[in-house]
Design a protein around this motif. Sequence first.
Motif, PDB file in Angstrom:
ATOM      1  N   VAL A  29       7.916  -4.976  10.481  1.00  0.00           N
ATOM      2  CA  VAL A  29       8.162  -3.607  10.022  1.00  0.00           C
ATOM      3  C   VAL A  29       9.162  -3.575   8.883  1.00  0.00           C
ATOM      4  O   VAL A  29       8.973  -2.860   7.892  1.00  0.00           O
ATOM      5  N   GLN A  30      10.229  -4.335   9.007  1.00  0.00           N
ATOM      6  CA  GLN A  30      11.258  -4.317   7.976  1.00  0.00           C
ATOM      7  C   GLN A  30      10.711  -4.820   6.648  1.00  0.00           C
ATOM      8  O   GLN A  30      11.064  -4.304   5.578  1.00  0.00           O
ATOM      9  N   GLU A  31       9.822  -5.795   6.709  1.00  0.00           N
ATOM     10  CA  GLU A  31       9.215  -6.314   5.485  1.00  0.00           C
ATOM     11  C   GLU A  31       8.347  -5.240   4.819  1.00  0.00           C
ATOM     12  O   GLU A  31       8.304  -5.138   3.586  1.00  0.00           O
ATOM     13  N   ALA A  32       7.672  -4.449   5.637  1.00  0.00           N
ATOM     14  CA  ALA A  32       6.852  -3.364   5.092  1.00  0.00           C
ATOM     15  C   ALA A  32       7.728  -2.316   4.415  1.00  0.00           C
ATOM     16  O   ALA A  32       7.416  -1.839   3.318  1.00  0.00           O
ATOM     17  N   ILE A  33       8.840  -1.986   5.054  1.00  0.00           N
ATOM     18  CA  ILE A  33       9.766  -0.998   4.473  1.00  0.00           C
ATOM     19  C   ILE A  33      10.382  -1.551   3.190  1.00  0.00           C
ATOM     20  O   ILE A  33      10.536  -0.831   2.194  1.00  0.00           O
ATOM     21  N   SER A  34      10.727  -2.844   3.199  1.00  0.00           N
ATOM     22  CA  SER A  34      11.287  -3.472   1.996  1.00  0.00           C
ATOM     23  C   SER A  34      10.264  -3.463   0.858  1.00  0.00           C
ATOM     24  O   SER A  34      10.636  -3.310  -0.315  1.00  0.00           O
ATOM     25  N   THR A  35       8.980  -3.621   1.197  1.00  0.00           N
ATOM     26  CA  THR A  35       7.936  -3.552   0.180  1.00  0.00           C
ATOM     27  C   THR A  35       7.920  -2.175  -0.464  1.00  0.00           C
ATOM     28  O   THR A  35       7.804  -2.045  -1.686  1.00  0.00           O
ATOM     29  N   TYR A  36       8.057  -1.141   0.366  1.00  0.00           N
ATOM     30  CA  TYR A  36       8.106   0.223  -0.185  1.00  0.00           C
ATOM     31  C   TYR A  36       9.304   0.369  -1.136  1.00  0.00           C
ATOM     32  O   TYR A  36       9.189   0.974  -2.211  1.00  0.00           O
ATOM     33  N   ASP A  37      10.434  -0.210  -0.761  1.00  0.00           N
ATOM     34  CA  ASP A  37      11.633  -0.123  -1.611  1.00  0.00           C
ATOM     35  C   ASP A  37      11.420  -0.788  -2.966  1.00  0.00           C
ATOM     36  O   ASP A  37      12.028  -0.399  -3.964  1.00  0.00           O
ATOM     37  N   LYS A  38      10.536  -1.813  -3.001  1.00  0.00           N
ATOM     38  CA  LYS A  38      10.290  -2.544  -4.248  1.00  0.00           C
ATOM     39  C   LYS A  38       9.368  -1.813  -5.218  1.00  0.00           C
ATOM     40  O   LYS A  38       9.225  -2.208  -6.368  1.00  0.00           O
ATOM     41  N   LEU A  39       8.694  -0.776  -4.735  1.00  0.00           N
ATOM     42  CA  LEU A  39       7.604  -0.195  -5.519  1.00  0.00           C
ATOM     43  C   LEU A  39       8.053   0.489  -6.804  1.00  0.00           C
ATOM     44  O   LEU A  39       7.221   0.804  -7.658  1.00  0.00           O
ATOM     45  N   GLY A  40       9.357   0.708  -6.937  1.00  0.00           N
ATOM     46  CA  GLY A  40       9.859   1.252  -8.190  1.00  0.00           C
ATOM     47  C   GLY A  40       9.568   0.321  -9.356  1.00  0.00           C
ATOM     48  O   GLY A  40       9.350   0.769 -10.492  1.00  0.00           O
ATOM     49  N   GLU A  41       9.512  -0.985  -9.080  1.00  0.00           N
ATOM     50  CA  GLU A  41       9.216  -1.968 -10.125  1.00  0.00           C
ATOM     51  C   GLU A  41       7.808  -1.800 -10.682  1.00  0.00           C
ATOM     52  O   GLU A  41       7.524  -2.206 -11.805  1.00  0.00           O
ATOM     53  N   PHE A  42       6.927  -1.195  -9.870  1.00  0.00           N
ATOM     54  CA  PHE A  42       5.525  -1.042 -10.275  1.00  0.00           C
ATOM     55  C   PHE A  42       5.169   0.420 -10.560  1.00  0.00           C
ATOM     56  O   PHE A  42       3.992   0.755 -10.706  1.00  0.00           O
ATOM     57  N   ASN A  43       6.182   1.279 -10.611  1.00  0.00           N
ATOM     58  CA  ASN A  43       5.976   2.721 -10.840  1.00  0.00           C
ATOM     59  C   ASN A  43       5.054   3.343  -9.791  1.00  0.00           C
ATOM     60  O   ASN A  43       4.259   4.235 -10.076  1.00  0.00           O
ATOM     61  N   LEU A  44       5.189   2.861  -8.557  1.00  0.00           N
ATOM     62  CA  LEU A  44       4.341   3.362  -7.472  1.00  0.00           C
ATOM     63  C   LEU A  44       5.156   3.834  -6.264  1.00  0.00           C
ATOM     64  O   LEU A  44       4.607   4.024  -5.184  1.00  0.00           O
ATOM     65  N   LYS A  45       6.442   4.023  -6.487  1.00  0.00           N
ATOM     66  CA  LYS A  45       7.284   4.494  -5.378  1.00  0.00           C
ATOM     67  C   LYS A  45       7.226   6.015  -5.348  1.00  0.00           C
ATOM     68  O   LYS A  45       8.113   6.713  -5.848  1.00  0.00           O
ATOM     69  N   ASP A  46       6.167   6.527  -4.735  1.00  0.00           N
ATOM     70  CA  ASP A  46       5.932   7.965  -4.720  1.00  0.00           C
ATOM     71  C   ASP A  46       5.484   8.412  -3.333  1.00  0.00           C
ATOM     72  O   ASP A  46       5.486   7.624  -2.377  1.00  0.00           O
ATOM     73  N   GLU A  47       5.100   9.668  -3.229  1.00  0.00           N
ATOM     74  CA  GLU A  47       4.737  10.219  -1.920  1.00  0.00           C
ATOM     75  C   GLU A  47       3.487   9.553  -1.348  1.00  0.00           C
ATOM     76  O   GLU A  47       3.381   9.339  -0.145  1.00  0.00           O
ATOM     77  N   THR A  48       2.540   9.212  -2.214  1.00  0.00           N
ATOM     78  CA  THR A  48       1.327   8.542  -1.741  1.00  0.00           C
ATOM     79  C   THR A  48       1.658   7.218  -1.072  1.00  0.00           C
ATOM     80  O   THR A  48       1.151   6.906   0.016  1.00  0.00           O
ATOM     81  N   SER A  49       2.526   6.427  -1.694  1.00  0.00           N
ATOM     82  CA  SER A  49       2.924   5.142  -1.104  1.00  0.00           C
ATOM     83  C   SER A  49       3.679   5.350   0.201  1.00  0.00           C
ATOM     84  O   SER A  49       3.489   4.609   1.170  1.00  0.00           O
TER      85      SER A  49
END
Length: 456
Positions: free
Chosen positions: A143-163
Amino acid sequence: MKPLIPSHLSSLVSKIRPSFLLQFHTSISKNPTPISFPDHQTPRRSNTDQNLSVREEHIVNRTTILETLTCYSNDWKRAMEFFNWVESEYGFKHTTETYNHMIDILGKFFEYDLAWQLIDKMPVRDHTTFRVMFKRYVSAHLVQEAISTYDKLGEFNLKDETSFLNLIDALCEYKHVIEAEELCLGKDKNFKEKIASFEMGTKVYNMILRGWYKMGWWSKCREFWGQMDEYGISKNLFSYSIYMDIQCKSGKPWKAVKLYKEMKKKGIKLDVVAYNTVIRAIGVSEGVDVAVHLGCEMLELGCEPNVVTYNTIVKLLCENGRVKEAYKVLDKMSKRGCAPNVITYHCIFRCLEKPNEILAMLDRMIESGVCPTMDTYVLLIRKFGRWGFLRPVFIVWEKMENHGLSPNEFAYNALIDALVEKGMIDMARKYDEEMLAKGLSAKLRPELVNGESEDG
């Protein structure tokens, strides 16, 4: 050698030269491709090869690649070799979709480092790319790895509500609803700052309600349903559909029927999904004939039944021992423009009791264009194995291989169980070793560990 393309792509296979079908297997056997990620390059070819590439370019396409990767979904090394091979041998430029499919296979076998290397190589990532990663991490309880993946999504311009919703959906799907509820409705100030602009409305509550349903915590489902009213969360068609399903699965189908009547009073127009749930509920509580009547009412109100509607009726008929009527529904489906699917045949397979009848139905399924899935083969292998019939077990196994499906751990374990039950220890050990070599999880069987054999 297993076919490169499954039988339901026979129209494609007929256009591909046999040499092309065999070339991948031959090139891999002679020169194993390292599990690496080479830069996209157009391979050097002779003029003859270049001409061949032009003629076959329309065949070596995205659809063929995706279907072939599906065939190798239970053998990640083979899938990775094929993924690299079509790029180096045919200059195929992988699309976001083919990358996502390969990443999904790698994640299935916990090859997360390789999956991230692929992500770094991708020319374009999308929400699906990371939804796959969320799913694979959470299904492995990381679970923590999944949450950390979400935290990284700013690098790909995908850290949004859909993600964010994709993350919550993965958590709820794989029984980590406690963590999902804490992220959405908990008191973690640090995380709340990250999602401050996202609305925690009906959509999120529906996901969490469905998560409790997945857990089978019926009392928590009832509590959460009440909380939605307390917090002023409006309940829509999907809310009711989920909760009706909860009532059915918790052994209270009459309460689902009551919810159905409540929806009608509120003027909520039911869709085919809601009707399917009610048809199942009323079929269990009041009988299959009443369910069929409700199906007719559904038609009169302009809601067209889908394959799930028919499958529900078929299942109810089979459960009530009315197999001949189930066959009639099967015959009528295609005539009414609603072709049977794998689930339709599974409902019938479960109630059949004669091996020859089951094998005939399997042939009918294939001939009708419905391609059996791995679940189909596992279902039949287990069924024949329980009955102690090895000949049909091997007939089914052969059909599975002929259709280009690589057996998964459930198929192997079902076959090995059948062999052990019949005392064929040496053969069982052979398949046990084969599945372990593929990285699949075998059951611990004392008969195989103790070194017993037919000769001993």
